[in-house]
Scaffold this motif. Structure first.
Motif, mmCIF file in Angstrom:
data_model
loop_
_atom_site.group_PDB
_atom_site.id
_atom_site.type_symbol
_atom_site.label_atom_id
_atom_site.label_comp_id
_atom_site.label_asym_id
_atom_site.label_seq_id
_atom_site.Cartn_x
_atom_site.Cartn_y
_atom_site.Cartn_z
ATOM 1 N N ARG A 193 1.503 -1.276 0.506
ATOM 2 C CA ARG A 193 -0.009 0.279 0.191
ATOM 3 C C ARG A 193 0.677 0.757 -0.149
ATOM 4 O O ARG A 193 0.787 2.274 -0.790
ATOM 5 C CB ARG A 193 -1.117 -0.171 1.372
ATOM 6 N N LEU A 194 2.125 0.884 0.454
ATOM 7 C CA LEU A 194 3.352 2.315 0.937
ATOM 8 C C LEU A 194 3.601 2.620 -0.300
ATOM 9 O O LEU A 194 3.827 3.611 -1.029
ATOM 10 C CB LEU A 194 4.004 2.076 1.538
ATOM 11 N N VAL A 195 4.374 1.206 -1.341
ATOM 12 C CA VAL A 195 4.210 1.618 -2.592
ATOM 13 C C VAL A 195 3.382 2.379 -3.442
ATOM 14 O O VAL A 195 3.502 3.107 -4.357
ATOM 15 C CB VAL A 195 4.415 0.606 -2.786
ATOM 16 N N GLN A 196 1.733 1.694 -3.166
ATOM 17 C CA GLN A 196 1.239 2.475 -4.644
ATOM 18 C C GLN A 196 0.811 3.545 -4.166
ATOM 19 O O GLN A 196 0.541 4.214 -5.300
ATOM 20 C CB GLN A 196 -0.028 1.226 -4.248
ATOM 21 N N ALA A 197 0.939 4.104 -2.987
ATOM 22 C CA ALA A 197 0.492 5.762 -2.505
ATOM 23 C C ALA A 197 1.722 6.394 -3.221
ATOM 24 O O ALA A 197 1.153 7.392 -3.805
ATOM 25 C CB ALA A 197 0.165 5.754 -1.546
ATOM 26 N N VAL A 198 2.871 6.141 -3.080
ATOM 27 C CA VAL A 198 4.124 6.573 -3.761
ATOM 28 C C VAL A 198 3.714 6.504 -4.876
ATOM 29 O O VAL A 198 3.798 7.653 -5.387
ATOM 30 C CB VAL A 198 5.339 6.146 -3.386
ATOM 31 N N ALA A 199 3.304 5.444 -5.544
ATOM 32 C CA ALA A 199 3.262 5.406 -7.152
ATOM 33 C C ALA A 199 2.074 6.842 -7.624
ATOM 34 O O ALA A 199 2.046 7.036 -9.063
ATOM 35 C CB ALA A 199 2.968 4.298 -7.750
ATOM 36 N N ALA A 200 0.379 5.882 -6.728
ATOM 37 C CA ALA A 200 -0.058 7.184 -7.229
ATOM 38 C C ALA A 200 0.300 9.530 -7.309
ATOM 39 O O ALA A 200 -0.342 9.830 -7.837
ATOM 40 C CB ALA A 200 -0.872 7.171 -6.185
ATOM 41 N N CYS A 201 1.804 9.580 -6.339
ATOM 42 C CA CYS A 201 1.656 10.681 -6.765
ATOM 43 C C CYS A 201 2.985 10.327 -7.551
ATOM 44 O O CYS A 201 3.233 11.925 -7.836
ATOM 45 C CB CYS A 201 2.220 11.546 -5.392
ATOM 46 N N LEU A 202 3.161 9.994 -8.616
ATOM 47 C CA LEU A 202 4.650 10.546 -9.498
ATOM 48 C C LEU A 202 3.880 10.987 -10.620
ATOM 49 O O LEU A 202 2.829 11.085 -10.904
ATOM 50 C CB LEU A 202 5.009 8.772 -9.594
ATOM 51 N N SER A 203 4.754 12.419 -10.829
ATOM 52 C CA SER A 203 4.235 12.457 -12.301
ATOM 53 C C SER A 203 5.648 13.065 -12.881
ATOM 54 O O SER A 203 6.451 13.096 -12.428
ATOM 55 C CB SER A 203 4.030 13.962 -11.322
ATOM 56 N N PRO A 204 5.708 13.181 -14.138
ATOM 57 C CA PRO A 204 6.777 13.456 -14.927
ATOM 58 C C PRO A 204 7.576 14.650 -14.559
ATOM 59 O O PRO A 204 9.057 14.786 -14.722
ATOM 60 C CB PRO A 204 6.132 13.565 -16.479
ATOM 61 N N VAL A 205 7.535 14.997 -13.719
ATOM 62 C CA VAL A 205 8.248 16.291 -12.866
ATOM 63 C C VAL A 205 8.673 15.980 -12.045
ATOM 64 O O VAL A 205 9.176 16.715 -10.779
ATOM 65 C CB VAL A 205 7.710 17.794 -13.009
ATOM 66 N N ALA A 206 8.069 14.590 -11.067
ATOM 67 C CA ALA A 206 8.684 14.159 -9.982
ATOM 68 C C ALA A 206 9.979 14.708 -9.486
ATOM 69 O O ALA A 206 10.744 13.753 -10.282
ATOM 70 C CB ALA A 206 8.039 12.445 -9.919
ATOM 71 N N GLY A 207 10.075 14.753 -8.653
ATOM 72 C CA GLY A 207 11.227 15.375 -7.840
ATOM 73 C C GLY A 207 12.130 14.151 -7.395
ATOM 74 O O GLY A 207 11.094 12.847 -7.422
ATOM 75 N N PRO A 208 12.667 14.012 -6.139
ATOM 76 C CA PRO A 208 13.406 12.494 -6.045
ATOM 77 C C PRO A 208 12.675 11.909 -4.764
ATOM 78 O O PRO A 208 11.409 13.004 -4.054
ATOM 79 C CB PRO A 208 14.462 13.155 -4.526
ATOM 80 N N THR A 209 13.128 11.169 -4.562
ATOM 81 C CA THR A 209 11.856 10.049 -3.101
ATOM 82 C C THR A 209 12.959 9.700 -2.634
ATOM 83 O O THR A 209 13.806 8.820 -3.000
ATOM 84 C CB THR A 209 11.090 8.964 -3.659
ATOM 85 N N LEU A 210 13.005 10.005 -1.083
ATOM 86 C CA LEU A 210 14.263 9.720 -0.007
ATOM 87 C C LEU A 210 13.046 8.638 0.902
ATOM 88 O O LEU A 210 11.827 8.558 1.147
ATOM 89 C CB LEU A 210 14.322 10.512 0.815
ATOM 90 N N VAL A 211 13.844 7.355 0.897
ATOM 91 C CA VAL A 211 13.605 6.213 1.307
ATOM 92 C C VAL A 211 13.872 6.096 2.545
ATOM 93 O O VAL A 211 14.986 5.508 2.587
ATOM 94 C CB VAL A 211 13.421 4.772 1.056
ATOM 95 N N ALA A 212 13.302 5.292 4.446
ATOM 96 C CA ALA A 212 14.086 5.303 5.318
ATOM 97 C C ALA A 212 13.144 4.463 5.757
ATOM 98 O O ALA A 212 11.750 4.617 6.190
ATOM 99 C CB ALA A 212 13.874 7.018 5.815
#
Length: 459
Positions: A368-387
């Protein structure tokens, strides 16, 4: 002069004598029995990489090779044993990953130099001195001969020694370049608050000025476990008099156990130099996603504080839109919610998305976390920091890449897949052509970056 000092100076004299002897026996400084290069000749790491990979089965598994290495080291130089913790399992795992990283990157010596220069700076806290690296080299040669047995040959040993010297030379230079700062910082515990049976928030006051950047991590040593260091992320904003750490107890007897259950106000903790790449650059960020699982929140808390400061100074970051996705196994694991609720309420640029496993398996919540991240991606998306814990971060980042997020947009501190693959093959843990599961031991930093290097080399 102490016994350890006398032992070290004896070792230093022996090392110098050996260096002079090699110089006399190798006119013109041509390649000798231990793999030294002719003066001025560039290092052909690719050739050594092929030699080592072609004969990897002779020294596999790495665990056995490293056991022989430390046996030889401590037999020849008993005083060096005091530099290491009582249990060597964590150190052996670190060294296995360091060997894997070296082998994987040997055709890119500049990358090794950058990574091991930082390791040299960090390893000053262990009390290592340059002559002791020569003892480590001799122990490696002995271990290679024992492990390979009758199939040992001189070219293989030379390739391993040249690879080791590439890393060690960078470590020594890194240590020399850091002589202006302490090897480590002593700090006093000023607050210790339990947020659950296995979770504590600590505040430490360093005795000297300690500088770091939001998103970097440090290693901590408890007085209960000398020479045993584990990485954690400061959760506070840089420049404060005190540092905040979130520690989840992962089992009995380790550093996390000592910090959570056996540490009180007034106790002393030592802090290693800051490192890591989970930091913000000066360029405009556009859209930024922060993905945290459990105590990965500590790294994100520091980054949010820095972002907040930048937003109010008229910088280019003012146009940044930040989405924080928080995952946890249970509602009680989602701690520090009062702070986060208050912080988010006055910052329209921040969106918080909590995801709780509850009765569902953690793997389903990670999906679900991955799906939520993928849902907010866009062509101009910046970095994704994972912790978060290594297993969670590995699962999330692998899934995000499969979901279409470019790998170069992911930031974390786990070893690269290639390094895990070499180690898996050498240890017989994964088939050729597939990356082994991450071998990160419990207690590694909560945030992890594709651009980062291996775990610290324990010598």
């Amino acid at each position: 002069m102490s016994a350890n000092d006398r032992s070290y100076h004896t070792l230093l004299a022996r090392h110098e004598a050996m260096r002079l002897r090699r110089g006399l026996l190798t006119p013109g400084n041509t390649a000798g029995a231990h793999g030294q290069l002719p003066a001025g000749e560039p290092y052909d790491g690719g050739a050594d990489q092929r030699t080592i990979m072609d004969h990897l089965d002779l020294v596999a598994p790495f665990e056995e090779l490293i056991t022989h290495l430390y046996q030889a080291l401590f037999t020849r130089h008993p005083s060096l044993r005091s530099l290491f913790p009582a249990s060597m399992e964590f150190q052996k795992a670190h060294l296995a990953r360091a060997f894997s990283y070296l082998i994987e990157h040997l055709d890119r010596p500049d990358e090794i130099t950058r990574t091991f220069t930082q390791l040299g700076r960090d390893h000053r806290k262990l009390g290592l001195l340059p002559a002791q690296y020569a003892a480590f080299e001799a122990a490696l040669c002995a271990a290679l001969r024992i492990q390979a047995g009758e199939r040992w040959h001189v070219e293989l040993e030379r390739a391993w020694v040249r690879m080791l010297r590439l890393g060690v030379t960078a470590m020594v230079r890194g240590a020399d370049a850091a002589l202006h700062e302490p090897p480590c910082w002593r700090a006093t515990v000023t607050a210790h608050q339990l947020r659950g049976p296995d979770l504590a928030v600590l505040r430490l006051r360093p005795h000297e000025t300690f500088r770091y950047r939001a998103g970097q991590y440090v290693t901590l040593e408890s007085a209960r476990l000398p020479h045993t260091w584990r990485p954690y992320y400061p959760a506070g904003a840089p420049g404060q008099e005190e540092l905040e750490f979130h520690v989840r107890r992962t089992g009995p007897g380790g550093v996390s156990d000592a910090l959570v259950r056996h540490t009180s106000i007034g106790d002393e903790v030592r802090i290693g130099p800051p490192k890591g790449n989970l930091t913000l650059g000066d360029e405009p960020l556009g859209e930024l996603r922060l993905v945290a699982w459990d105590t990965g929140w500590a790294a994100m808390k520091a980054l949010l504080r820095e972002l907040d400061a930048r937003m109010g100074t008229g910088s280019e970051h003012r146009g940044c839109a930040v989405r924080l996705l928080m995952g946890a196994g249970t509602l009680s694991d989602l701690y520090d919610t009062d702070y986060l609720t208050t912080f988010a309420s006055g910052r329209p640029w921040l969106t918080v998305v909590p995801l709780i496993a509850g009765a569902a398996p953690e793997e389903r919540t990670r999906d679900r976390l991955v799906q939520a991240v993928a849902a907010c991606l866009s062509p101009v998306a910046g970095p994704t920091l994972v912790a978060g814990p290594p297993t969670a971060v590995s699962a999330v980042t692998d899934a995000l890449v499969r979901a279409g997020l470019p790998a170069e947009h992911l930031c974390h501190d786990l070893p690269s897949a290639g390094a895990r693959e070499v180690r898996g093959n050498a240890a017989g843990a994964a088939p050729a052509g597939r990356a082994a599961p991450p071998g990160q031991p419990v207690g590694v930093p909560s945030a992890v970056a594709l651009r980062a290097g291996p775990a610290p080399l324990p010598m």
